[in-house]
Design a protein around this motif. Sequence first.
Motif, PDB file in Angstrom:
ATOM      1  N   VAL A 189       1.552  -0.427  -4.996  1.00 28.53           N
ATOM      2  CA  VAL A 189       2.148   0.677  -5.764  1.00 28.53           C
ATOM      3  C   VAL A 189       2.176   0.320  -7.247  1.00 28.53           C
ATOM      4  O   VAL A 189       1.865   1.153  -8.104  1.00 28.53           O
ATOM      5  N   MET A 190       2.530  -0.937  -7.559  1.00 26.27           N
ATOM      6  CA  MET A 190       2.516  -1.362  -8.961  1.00 26.27           C
ATOM      7  C   MET A 190       1.108  -1.271  -9.551  1.00 26.27           C
ATOM      8  O   MET A 190       0.933  -0.805 -10.685  1.00 26.27           O
ATOM      9  N   GLY A 191       0.114  -1.725  -8.794  1.00 25.15           N
ATOM     10  CA  GLY A 191      -1.259  -1.669  -9.278  1.00 25.15           C
ATOM     11  C   GLY A 191      -1.730  -0.242  -9.499  1.00 25.15           C
ATOM     12  O   GLY A 191      -2.407   0.058 -10.495  1.00 25.15           O
ATOM     13  N   ALA A 192      -1.366   0.651  -8.591  1.00 20.81           N
ATOM     14  CA  ALA A 192      -1.724   2.061  -8.766  1.00 20.81           C
ATOM     15  C   ALA A 192      -1.039   2.630  -9.995  1.00 20.81           C
ATOM     16  O   ALA A 192      -1.624   3.440 -10.734  1.00 20.81           O
ATOM     17  N   GLY A 193       0.202   2.204 -10.222  1.00 17.15           N
ATOM     18  CA  GLY A 193       0.924   2.660 -11.415  1.00 17.15           C
ATOM     19  C   GLY A 193       0.290   2.179 -12.697  1.00 17.15           C
ATOM     20  O   GLY A 193       0.224   2.918 -13.687  1.00 17.15           O
ATOM     21  N   VAL A 194      -0.200   0.940 -12.691  1.00 17.67           N
ATOM     22  CA  VAL A 194      -0.878   0.421 -13.881  1.00 17.67           C
ATOM     23  C   VAL A 194      -2.175   1.188 -14.117  1.00 17.67           C
ATOM     24  O   VAL A 194      -2.489   1.575 -15.249  1.00 17.67           O
ATOM     25  N   VAL A 217       5.082   1.786 -11.518  1.00 22.04           N
ATOM     26  CA  VAL A 217       5.172   0.341 -11.752  1.00 22.04           C
ATOM     27  C   VAL A 217       6.579  -0.144 -11.419  1.00 22.04           C
ATOM     28  O   VAL A 217       6.755  -1.127 -10.703  1.00 22.04           O
ATOM     29  N   TRP A 218       7.589   0.529 -11.922  1.00 21.33           N
ATOM     30  CA  TRP A 218       8.972   0.139 -11.641  1.00 21.33           C
ATOM     31  C   TRP A 218       9.330   0.351 -10.174  1.00 21.33           C
ATOM     32  O   TRP A 218      10.082  -0.436  -9.591  1.00 21.33           O
ATOM     33  N   GLY A 219       8.797   1.391  -9.578  1.00 21.00           N
ATOM     34  CA  GLY A 219       9.029   1.623  -8.155  1.00 21.00           C
ATOM     35  C   GLY A 219       8.418   0.522  -7.305  1.00 21.00           C
ATOM     36  O   GLY A 219       9.041   0.026  -6.357  1.00 21.00           O
ATOM     37  N   GLY A 220       7.199   0.111  -7.639  1.00 25.00           N
ATOM     38  CA  GLY A 220       6.557  -0.986  -6.921  1.00 25.00           C
ATOM     39  C   GLY A 220       7.299  -2.295  -7.105  1.00 25.00           C
ATOM     40  O   GLY A 220       7.464  -3.070  -6.159  1.00 25.00           O
ATOM     41  N   LEU A 221       7.793  -2.524  -8.320  1.00 24.69           N
ATOM     42  CA  LEU A 221       8.573  -3.729  -8.572  1.00 24.69           C
ATOM     43  C   LEU A 221       9.863  -3.732  -7.752  1.00 24.69           C
ATOM     44  O   LEU A 221      10.266  -4.764  -7.208  1.00 24.69           O
ATOM     45  N   SER A 222      10.486  -2.584  -7.624  1.00 27.37           N
ATOM     46  CA  SER A 222      11.712  -2.512  -6.822  1.00 27.37           C
ATOM     47  C   SER A 222      11.408  -2.759  -5.335  1.00 27.37           C
ATOM     48  O   SER A 222      12.217  -3.372  -4.638  1.00 27.37           O
ATOM     49  N   VAL A 223      10.256  -2.320  -4.856  1.00 24.69           N
ATOM     50  CA  VAL A 223       9.865  -2.588  -3.468  1.00 24.69           C
ATOM     51  C   VAL A 223       9.660  -4.093  -3.267  1.00 24.69           C
ATOM     52  O   VAL A 223      10.050  -4.649  -2.230  1.00 24.69           O
TER      53      VAL A 223
END
Length: 121
Positions: free
Chosen positions: A25-30, A38-44
């Motif tokens: 999710v973070m990579g897709a956000g980037v 990015v923040w959502g992936g980091l929270s996961v």
Amino acid sequence: MSQYDEGHTVAGWTGFGIATVGVAVMGAGVCAGNALWVWGGLSVVVISVLITWVLHLAGWGKPPGRRPAAEWGMWVKDLTAREGHPGCVGCRLAGRGRLAELPVRVTAESGTGEPVTESAV
């Protein structure tokens, strides 16, 4: 299978799976330029660390170091997790596996005890 077998546990694989989703999710956000992803992936990823820790404390993780071959299986629950594993950071953060209390030296002046530290020995 190695003698140490660290990470081959329910806690390890569950944490890895959830963290992989978070990193994706973070990579897709980037790639999309979306800070929310990015923040959502980091929270996961943070949630995966917490879930792994809770599973470890519940006995689905293993202590560091060598274990008997009978305890190498992934679905073998660790019955010593309640007391904490020596040298385990996760157990220490949970207040388990504390070192023995320091010896106390009574001083003549005050009559009260103070812990004996390494430098005072």
